[in-house]
Scaffold this motif. Structure first.
Motif, PDB file in Angstrom:
ATOM      1  N   GLY A 144       0.969  -1.350   0.062  1.00  0.00           N
ATOM      2  CA  GLY A 144      -0.114  -0.479   0.257  1.00  0.00           C
ATOM      3  C   GLY A 144       0.802   1.103  -0.276  1.00  0.00           C
ATOM      4  O   GLY A 144       0.891   2.209  -0.684  1.00  0.00           O
ATOM      5  N   LEU A 145       1.995   0.934   0.769  1.00  0.00           N
ATOM      6  CA  LEU A 145       2.767   2.604   0.688  1.00  0.00           C
ATOM      7  C   LEU A 145       3.495   2.702  -0.549  1.00  0.00           C
ATOM      8  O   LEU A 145       3.492   3.510  -0.902  1.00  0.00           O
ATOM      9  N   GLU A 146       3.839   1.187  -1.399  1.00  0.00           N
ATOM     10  CA  GLU A 146       4.518   1.120  -2.615  1.00  0.00           C
ATOM     11  C   GLU A 146       2.963   2.398  -3.695  1.00  0.00           C
ATOM     12  O   GLU A 146       3.558   3.015  -4.349  1.00  0.00           O
ATOM     13  N   ALA A 147       2.273   1.380  -3.319  1.00  0.00           N
ATOM     14  CA  ALA A 147       1.224   2.183  -4.352  1.00  0.00           C
ATOM     15  C   ALA A 147       0.632   3.502  -4.499  1.00  0.00           C
ATOM     16  O   ALA A 147       1.045   4.258  -5.312  1.00  0.00           O
ATOM     17  N   MET A 148       0.828   3.945  -3.052  1.00  0.00           N
ATOM     18  CA  MET A 148       0.491   5.216  -3.288  1.00  0.00           C
ATOM     19  C   MET A 148       2.473   6.573  -2.825  1.00  0.00           C
ATOM     20  O   MET A 148       2.061   6.945  -3.692  1.00  0.00           O
ATOM     21  N   ARG A 149       3.153   4.925  -3.077  1.00  0.00           N
ATOM     22  CA  ARG A 149       4.210   6.610  -3.625  1.00  0.00           C
ATOM     23  C   ARG A 149       4.332   6.160  -5.153  1.00  0.00           C
ATOM     24  O   ARG A 149       4.778   7.416  -5.468  1.00  0.00           O
ATOM     25  N   PHE A 150       3.764   5.600  -6.020  1.00  0.00           N
ATOM     26  CA  PHE A 150       3.510   5.260  -7.140  1.00  0.00           C
ATOM     27  C   PHE A 150       2.720   6.698  -8.214  1.00  0.00           C
ATOM     28  O   PHE A 150       2.170   6.844  -8.933  1.00  0.00           O
ATOM     29  N   SER A 152     -10.326 -12.447   1.155  1.00  0.00           N
ATOM     30  CA  SER A 152     -11.348 -12.572   2.523  1.00  0.00           C
ATOM     31  C   SER A 152     -10.932 -12.144   4.255  1.00  0.00           C
ATOM     32  O   SER A 152     -12.162 -12.269   4.740  1.00  0.00           O
ATOM     33  N   VAL A 153      -9.900 -11.293   3.698  1.00  0.00           N
ATOM     34  CA  VAL A 153      -9.348 -11.273   5.670  1.00  0.00           C
ATOM     35  C   VAL A 153      -8.962  -9.521   5.770  1.00  0.00           C
ATOM     36  O   VAL A 153      -9.842  -9.039   6.256  1.00  0.00           O
ATOM     37  N   PHE A 154      -8.399  -9.608   4.135  1.00  0.00           N
ATOM     38  CA  PHE A 154      -8.148  -7.819   4.894  1.00  0.00           C
ATOM     39  C   PHE A 154      -8.434  -6.984   3.891  1.00  0.00           C
ATOM     40  O   PHE A 154      -8.933  -7.799   3.389  1.00  0.00           O
ATOM     41  N   ILE A 155      -8.676  -5.511   4.410  1.00  0.00           N
ATOM     42  CA  ILE A 155      -9.287  -5.139   3.428  1.00  0.00           C
ATOM     43  C   ILE A 155      -8.118  -4.121   3.610  1.00  0.00           C
ATOM     44  O   ILE A 155      -7.620  -2.683   4.729  1.00  0.00           O
ATOM     45  N   ARG A 156      -7.537  -3.100   2.519  1.00  0.00           N
ATOM     46  CA  ARG A 156      -6.407  -2.073   2.491  1.00  0.00           C
ATOM     47  C   ARG A 156      -7.137  -0.528   2.217  1.00  0.00           C
ATOM     48  O   ARG A 156      -8.214  -0.488   1.442  1.00  0.00           O
ATOM     49  N   THR A 157      -7.511   0.540   3.654  1.00  0.00           N
ATOM     50  CA  THR A 157      -8.020   1.777   3.025  1.00  0.00           C
ATOM     51  C   THR A 157      -6.717   2.789   3.790  1.00  0.00           C
ATOM     52  O   THR A 157      -6.290   2.979   3.845  1.00  0.00           O
ATOM     53  N   ILE A 158      -7.122   3.941   2.962  1.00  0.00           N
ATOM     54  CA  ILE A 158      -6.090   5.286   2.835  1.00  0.00           C
ATOM     55  C   ILE A 158      -6.887   5.965   3.165  1.00  0.00           C
ATOM     56  O   ILE A 158      -8.067   5.918   2.165  1.00  0.00           O
ATOM     57  N   LEU A 159      -7.172   6.797   4.395  1.00  0.00           N
ATOM     58  CA  LEU A 159      -8.190   8.579   4.364  1.00  0.00           C
ATOM     59  C   LEU A 159      -7.110   8.911   3.810  1.00  0.00           C
ATOM     60  O   LEU A 159      -6.192   9.967   4.144  1.00  0.00           O
ATOM     61  N   VAL A 160      -8.115  10.026   2.906  1.00  0.00           N
ATOM     62  CA  VAL A 160      -6.767  11.314   2.550  1.00  0.00           C
ATOM     63  C   VAL A 160      -7.759  12.654   2.950  1.00  0.00           C
ATOM     64  O   VAL A 160      -8.937  12.836   3.392  1.00  0.00           O
TER      65      VAL A 160
END
Length: 114
Positions: free
Chosen positions: A60-66, A106-114
């Motif tokens: 997720g951090l790498e995706a936000m850097r991208f 079916s376990v994890f969900i990645r959320t980013i608050l903007v």
């Protein structure tokens, strides 16, 4: 006439005691080994989710850097404080508000608050 000497009866009894003691030692070794293996396996299975969560957080951090390096163009406008979910389209990371396909295993969900 058959005679049984004391020495042979005594040596047979000693042999029986040795066999029982040997079997007990082997049984203790087998039980302790299986208990240790069970504990190691349980620990490994508990750590699996932690390792997977850490890997997904790093992704997720790498995706936000991208997204940042592409000038935030892949980040659509959302109201402040609304959750944003990341989706990989095959060529780029994009943001979405659709939660339905954002569950990972079916376990994890990645959320980013903007």
């Amino acid at each position: 006439m058959i005679s049984i000497s004391r020495k042979s009866v005594h040596s047979r009894g000693a042999l029986l005691v040795e066999v029982v003691i040997g079997a007990a030692v082997i049984l203790v070794l087998i039980l302790s080994t299986s208990a240790a293996f069970s504990a190691f396996l349980k620990t490994a299975l508990l750590d699996t989710h932690k390792i997977q969560a850490t890997t997904l957080a790093e992704e997720g951090l790498e995706a936000m850097r991208f997204i940042r390096d592409s000038g935030w163009s892949n980040l659509t406008t959302f109201p402040e404080g609304s959750p944003v979910y990341l989706d990989f389209t095959g060529t780029a990371w994009v943001s979405t508000t659709s939660i339905s396909k954002m569950y990972i295993d079916s376990v994890f969900i990645r959320t980013i608050l903007v």
